[in-house]
Structure formats: C-alpha cells, structure tokens
Design a protein around this motif. Structure first.
Motif, PDB file in Angstrom:
ATOM      1  N   TYR A   1       8.427  -4.868 -12.816  1.00  0.00           N
ATOM      2  CA  TYR A   1       9.101  -5.364 -11.616  1.00  0.00           C
ATOM      3  C   TYR A   1      10.575  -4.974 -11.615  1.00  0.00           C
ATOM      4  O   TYR A   1      11.248  -5.024 -12.647  1.00  0.00           O
ATOM      5  N   VAL A   2      11.042  -4.575 -10.440  1.00  0.00           N
ATOM      6  CA  VAL A   2      12.459  -4.308 -10.223  1.00  0.00           C
ATOM      7  C   VAL A   2      12.913  -5.112  -9.009  1.00  0.00           C
ATOM      8  O   VAL A   2      12.112  -5.485  -8.156  1.00  0.00           O
ATOM      9  N   ARG A   3      14.194  -5.351  -8.942  1.00  0.00           N
ATOM     10  CA  ARG A   3      14.766  -6.182  -7.876  1.00  0.00           C
ATOM     11  C   ARG A   3      15.793  -5.355  -7.120  1.00  0.00           C
ATOM     12  O   ARG A   3      16.609  -4.658  -7.709  1.00  0.00           O
ATOM     13  N   TRP A   4      15.753  -5.446  -5.779  1.00  0.00           N
ATOM     14  CA  TRP A   4      16.758  -4.719  -5.013  1.00  0.00           C
ATOM     15  C   TRP A   4      17.055  -5.409  -3.691  1.00  0.00           C
ATOM     16  O   TRP A   4      16.294  -6.243  -3.221  1.00  0.00           O
ATOM     17  N   TYR A   5      18.199  -5.028  -3.116  1.00  0.00           N
ATOM     18  CA  TYR A   5      18.583  -5.429  -1.766  1.00  0.00           C
ATOM     19  C   TYR A   5      18.307  -4.252  -0.837  1.00  0.00           C
ATOM     20  O   TYR A   5      18.678  -3.115  -1.133  1.00  0.00           O
ATOM     21  N   TRP A   6      17.660  -4.537   0.288  1.00  0.00           N
ATOM     22  CA  TRP A   6      17.421  -3.535   1.318  1.00  0.00           C
ATOM     23  C   TRP A   6      18.014  -4.039   2.616  1.00  0.00           C
ATOM     24  O   TRP A   6      17.624  -5.098   3.111  1.00  0.00           O
ATOM     25  N   THR A   7      18.979  -3.309   3.142  1.00  0.00           N
ATOM     26  CA  THR A   7      19.588  -3.629   4.424  1.00  0.00           C
ATOM     27  C   THR A   7      19.269  -2.498   5.384  1.00  0.00           C
ATOM     28  O   THR A   7      19.535  -1.331   5.080  1.00  0.00           O
ATOM     29  N   ALA A   8      18.695  -2.835   6.540  1.00  0.00           N
ATOM     30  CA  ALA A   8      18.220  -1.790   7.439  1.00  0.00           C
ATOM     31  C   ALA A   8      18.286  -2.255   8.885  1.00  0.00           C
ATOM     32  O   ALA A   8      18.257  -3.455   9.173  1.00  0.00           O
ATOM     33  N   SER A   9      18.366  -1.289   9.789  1.00  0.00           N
ATOM     34  CA  SER A   9      18.306  -1.608  11.214  1.00  0.00           C
ATOM     35  C   SER A   9      16.893  -2.048  11.580  1.00  0.00           C
ATOM     36  O   SER A   9      15.922  -1.759  10.866  1.00  0.00           O
ATOM     37  N   LEU A  10      16.783  -2.719  12.704  1.00  0.00           N
ATOM     38  CA  LEU A  10      15.472  -3.164  13.163  1.00  0.00           C
ATOM     39  C   LEU A  10      14.541  -1.971  13.375  1.00  0.00           C
ATOM     40  O   LEU A  10      13.351  -2.047  13.068  1.00  0.00           O
ATOM     41  N   GLN A  11      15.074  -0.873  13.887  1.00  0.00           N
ATOM     42  CA  GLN A  11      14.233   0.305  14.078  1.00  0.00           C
ATOM     43  C   GLN A  11      13.674   0.811  12.754  1.00  0.00           C
ATOM     44  O   GLN A  11      12.498   1.147  12.634  1.00  0.00           O
ATOM     45  N   SER A  12      14.533   0.847  11.734  1.00  0.00           N
ATOM     46  CA  SER A  12      14.095   1.333  10.435  1.00  0.00           C
ATOM     47  C   SER A  12      13.058   0.404   9.810  1.00  0.00           C
ATOM     48  O   SER A  12      12.072   0.856   9.221  1.00  0.00           O
ATOM     49  N   VAL A  13      13.275  -0.905   9.935  1.00  0.00           N
ATOM     50  CA  VAL A  13      12.312  -1.877   9.422  1.00  0.00           C
ATOM     51  C   VAL A  13      10.950  -1.670  10.089  1.00  0.00           C
ATOM     52  O   VAL A  13       9.905  -1.650   9.424  1.00  0.00           O
ATOM     53  N   CYS A  14      10.960  -1.485  11.400  1.00  0.00           N
ATOM     54  CA  CYS A  14       9.690  -1.325  12.121  1.00  0.00           C
ATOM     55  C   CYS A  14       9.043   0.023  11.832  1.00  0.00           C
ATOM     56  O   CYS A  14       7.810   0.135  11.851  1.00  0.00           O
ATOM     57  N   HIS A  15       9.841   1.040  11.545  1.00  0.00           N
ATOM     58  CA  HIS A  15       9.277   2.328  11.135  1.00  0.00           C
ATOM     59  C   HIS A  15       8.519   2.165   9.816  1.00  0.00           C
ATOM     60  O   HIS A  15       7.398   2.660   9.659  1.00  0.00           O
ATOM     61  N   PHE A  16       9.117   1.426   8.888  1.00  0.00           N
ATOM     62  CA  PHE A  16       8.454   1.125   7.617  1.00  0.00           C
ATOM     63  C   PHE A  16       7.159   0.346   7.856  1.00  0.00           C
ATOM     64  O   PHE A  16       6.104   0.670   7.306  1.00  0.00           O
ATOM     65  N   LEU A  17       7.237  -0.677   8.700  1.00  0.00           N
ATOM     66  CA  LEU A  17       6.062  -1.511   8.959  1.00  0.00           C
ATOM     67  C   LEU A  17       4.943  -0.716   9.616  1.00  0.00           C
ATOM     68  O   LEU A  17       3.769  -0.887   9.269  1.00  0.00           O
ATOM     69  N   ALA A  18       5.297   0.141  10.554  1.00  0.00           N
ATOM     70  CA  ALA A  18       4.274   0.921  11.254  1.00  0.00           C
ATOM     71  C   ALA A  18       3.474   1.780  10.289  1.00  0.00           C
ATOM     72  O   ALA A  18       2.272   2.003  10.476  1.00  0.00           O
ATOM     73  N   GLN A  19       4.128   2.255   9.231  1.00  0.00           N
ATOM     74  CA  GLN A  19       3.454   3.100   8.251  1.00  0.00           C
ATOM     75  C   GLN A  19       2.689   2.276   7.216  1.00  0.00           C
ATOM     76  O   GLN A  19       1.560   2.624   6.846  1.00  0.00           O
ATOM     77  N   ARG A  20       3.279   1.196   6.746  1.00  0.00           N
ATOM     78  CA  ARG A  20       2.721   0.478   5.597  1.00  0.00           C
ATOM     79  C   ARG A  20       1.846  -0.704   5.956  1.00  0.00           C
ATOM     80  O   ARG A  20       1.298  -1.358   5.068  1.00  0.00           O
ATOM     81  N   LEU A  21       1.683  -0.985   7.244  1.00  0.00           N
ATOM     82  CA  LEU A  21       0.677  -1.960   7.670  1.00  0.00           C
ATOM     83  C   LEU A  21      -0.649  -1.286   7.980  1.00  0.00           C
ATOM     84  O   LEU A  21      -1.645  -1.964   8.251  1.00  0.00           O
ATOM     85  N   GLU A  22      -0.669   0.041   7.940  1.00  0.00           N
ATOM     86  CA  GLU A  22      -1.901   0.781   8.210  1.00  0.00           C
ATOM     87  C   GLU A  22      -2.947   0.497   7.140  1.00  0.00           C
ATOM     88  O   GLU A  22      -2.616   0.253   5.966  1.00  0.00           O
ATOM     89  N   HIS A  23      -4.201   0.563   7.522  1.00  0.00           N
ATOM     90  CA  HIS A  23      -5.287   0.215   6.602  1.00  0.00           C
ATOM     91  C   HIS A  23      -5.374   1.159   5.404  1.00  0.00           C
ATOM     92  O   HIS A  23      -5.885   0.795   4.343  1.00  0.00           O
ATOM     93  N   ASP A  24      -4.859   2.404   5.567  1.00  0.00           N
ATOM     94  CA  ASP A  24      -4.962   3.362   4.468  1.00  0.00           C
ATOM     95  C   ASP A  24      -3.724   3.379   3.578  1.00  0.00           C
ATOM     96  O   ASP A  24      -3.625   4.203   2.669  1.00  0.00           O
ATOM     97  N   ALA A  25      -2.770   2.483   3.822  1.00  0.00           N
ATOM     98  CA  ALA A  25      -1.611   2.376   2.937  1.00  0.00           C
ATOM     99  C   ALA A  25      -2.028   1.725   1.617  1.00  0.00           C
ATOM    100  O   ALA A  25      -3.012   0.984   1.563  1.00  0.00           O
ATOM    101  N   GLN A  26      -1.278   2.005   0.558  1.00  0.00           N
ATOM    102  CA  GLN A  26      -1.569   1.394  -0.740  1.00  0.00           C
ATOM    103  C   GLN A  26      -1.572  -0.123  -0.590  1.00  0.00           C
ATOM    104  O   GLN A  26      -0.662  -0.697   0.022  1.00  0.00           O
ATOM    105  N   LYS A  27      -2.591  -0.775  -1.137  1.00  0.00           N
ATOM    106  CA  LYS A  27      -2.792  -2.213  -0.889  1.00  0.00           C
ATOM    107  C   LYS A  27      -1.579  -3.038  -1.299  1.00  0.00           C
ATOM    108  O   LYS A  27      -1.190  -3.982  -0.602  1.00  0.00           O
ATOM    109  N   GLU A  28      -0.973  -2.694  -2.445  1.00  0.00           N
ATOM    110  CA  GLU A  28       0.149  -3.492  -2.933  1.00  0.00           C
ATOM    111  C   GLU A  28       1.327  -3.450  -1.954  1.00  0.00           C
ATOM    112  O   GLU A  28       1.954  -4.475  -1.666  1.00  0.00           O
ATOM    113  N   ILE A  29       1.638  -2.260  -1.422  1.00  0.00           N
ATOM    114  CA  ILE A  29       2.771  -2.180  -0.490  1.00  0.00           C
ATOM    115  C   ILE A  29       2.388  -2.765   0.867  1.00  0.00           C
ATOM    116  O   ILE A  29       3.252  -3.273   1.596  1.00  0.00           O
ATOM    117  N   GLN A  30       1.106  -2.755   1.211  1.00  0.00           N
ATOM    118  CA  GLN A  30       0.654  -3.456   2.425  1.00  0.00           C
ATOM    119  C   GLN A  30       1.013  -4.932   2.363  1.00  0.00           C
ATOM    120  O   GLN A  30       1.429  -5.530   3.360  1.00  0.00           O
TER     121      GLN A  30
END
Length: 234
Positions: free
Chosen positions: A181-210
């Motif tokens: 385990y590692v710990r970090w701070y992530w600060t991002a715009s709403l667009q960037s957050v949603c870009h991440f979500l659009a990719q990693r909420l997909e059914h074929d994304a790695q389960k852990e990152i989902q």
C-alpha cells in the motif's frame, strides 16, 4: 461521508472540494458577462449542452482533492490518468497534482494487499490482459498462503537491513512491491476526475481499481450531481 474503506486495508478520503454545478454554469456564462446565483432548470440544460457538445473547459473550474491509500499496482495504473490528462483527446486538462509518500523518507510499517482465498481470478480466454472468473477457492487458498510467506520474508529482510544501518531507500528493495500500500494526494479538475471514472468504471477495468473508482464516484457525485451525471452519460 468523506472517507470510504476499500479492499482489505485501503481507503479514499475526500479532503476538499472547490465548486459545485453552479461553478460550471458560471464559468460558461462569463463569456456573456452573465452569472447565476442558484441552479435553475435553464442552468441544468446548459450543463447538459456543454457535456454533450464537448465544451469541457467550464468543468475544469471545479476541483476535488482526495487522499488515497491503495496497493502500488492500483496507484501506477491510476497515475496514467494524471500523465495523460493534459493530452487526452478533447480534454486539454492539466489541472492535476499528485504527491505520494515515499519510503526514501519514511519507515512506517508496510501494509500489503493479499486477495482472500475466493478473490483470485483466472486468465480471460479472449484477451492477453485483465482477468475472468474466480479460480477454485482451494487454489486461491494456496496462493494466498504463498503470498503471505513471501511478504513475511521480505519484511524480515527489510527490518534486518534497517537494523544494520542500510538506508531506507535501499532497504525497501526487499519489500514485495506491487501489493504494498502507498498513500497519496490527488487533486484534479472535475473533468479529469470524470475522465478517470469513465475509464475505470467500465466492466473490463481491473477489479481492484474499479472498487476505487466506485468510491470516488460515491464521494464526488453529491457535490456535482448534474455535471457528473452528464459527463458520465453515454
């Protein structure tokens, strides 16, 4: 609700939020020297239009900051979206910051992700990456045990190196990396957050990152219910 537990030891904490759906609206309306004081149906229609037509700059005026504790394999996959956010097609987004704890400087007790006996997954038949159905629990139990033994050996050697005066940045080489385990701070715009979500909420994304993506969505959506819904709509 500002913190959610994930996997065995992981979590996401929403540290800070700047803005709301109204922030997106007013960033767009400033082009005409206009401003809304509260969100109206007209404003909601504007957000829908902006998202649908790919007018993304207003979504970059809203910011979220998270503290994340996740296995290294999740962190490194996540990092691709920070690097790529400024170059993703149509995004133009560079409003991302990432600051991670470092074992060059800290010697806190390492924590590792170990899948439960029933969490080991098989290789998919149709792809060279990703995973498919769970494997037999009896096989999973064998590999959970093997992983625990490997971690124990690594921790023993790490502790010995530290005790013998080896610097932390080299002693960490003994720790099994991908599950640590590692710990970090992530600060991002709403667009960037949603870009991440659009990719990693997909059914074929790695389960852990989902699982982490689901937590991000749960934490951020109440602050931007209209904008998030529209940016993630098909």
């Amino acid at each position: 609700m500002t913190k959610l537990g994930i996997l065995d030891h992981g979590y996401i904490r929403l540290v800070d939020v700047m803005g709301s759906d109204l922030t997106v609206v007013n960033a767009a309306r400033v082009s005409y020297a206009k401003e809304s004081s509260e969100l109206s149906e007209r404003d909601i229609r504007l957000i829908k239009f902006l998202a649908r037509e790919g007018h993304t700059s207003p979504f970059r005026h809203a910011i979220a900051q998270f503290e994340i504790y996740a296995p290294l394999m999740v962190a490194r996959q996540w990092w691709k979206y920070v690097i790529g956010s400024a170059h993703a097609e149509g995004s133009g987004d560079s409003l991302d910051a990432w600051n991670e704890s470092s074992r060059r400087y800290i010697t806190e007790e390492p924590v590792f992700y170990v899948p439960r006996d029933d969490e080991w997954r098989s290789v998919p038949e149709s792809s060279k990456q990703g995973s498919a159905e769970p494997i037999a629990k009896s096989i999973g139990a064998e590999y959970s045990s093997e992983l625990h033994q490997l971690i124990a050996l690594g921790e023993t050697l790490y502790d010995k190196a530290i005790a013998d005066g080896i610097c932390a940045e080299q002693a960490r080489l003994f720790l099994p990396a991908y599950g640590m385990y590692v710990r970090w701070y992530w600060t991002a715009s709403l667009q960037s957050v949603c870009h991440f979500l659009a990719q990693r909420l997909e059914h074929d994304a790695q389960k852990e990152i989902q699982e982490y993506a689901k937590a991000i969505l749960k934490l951020i959506e109440p602050h931007f219910p209209v904008a998030v819904g529209e940016l993630l709509s098909d």
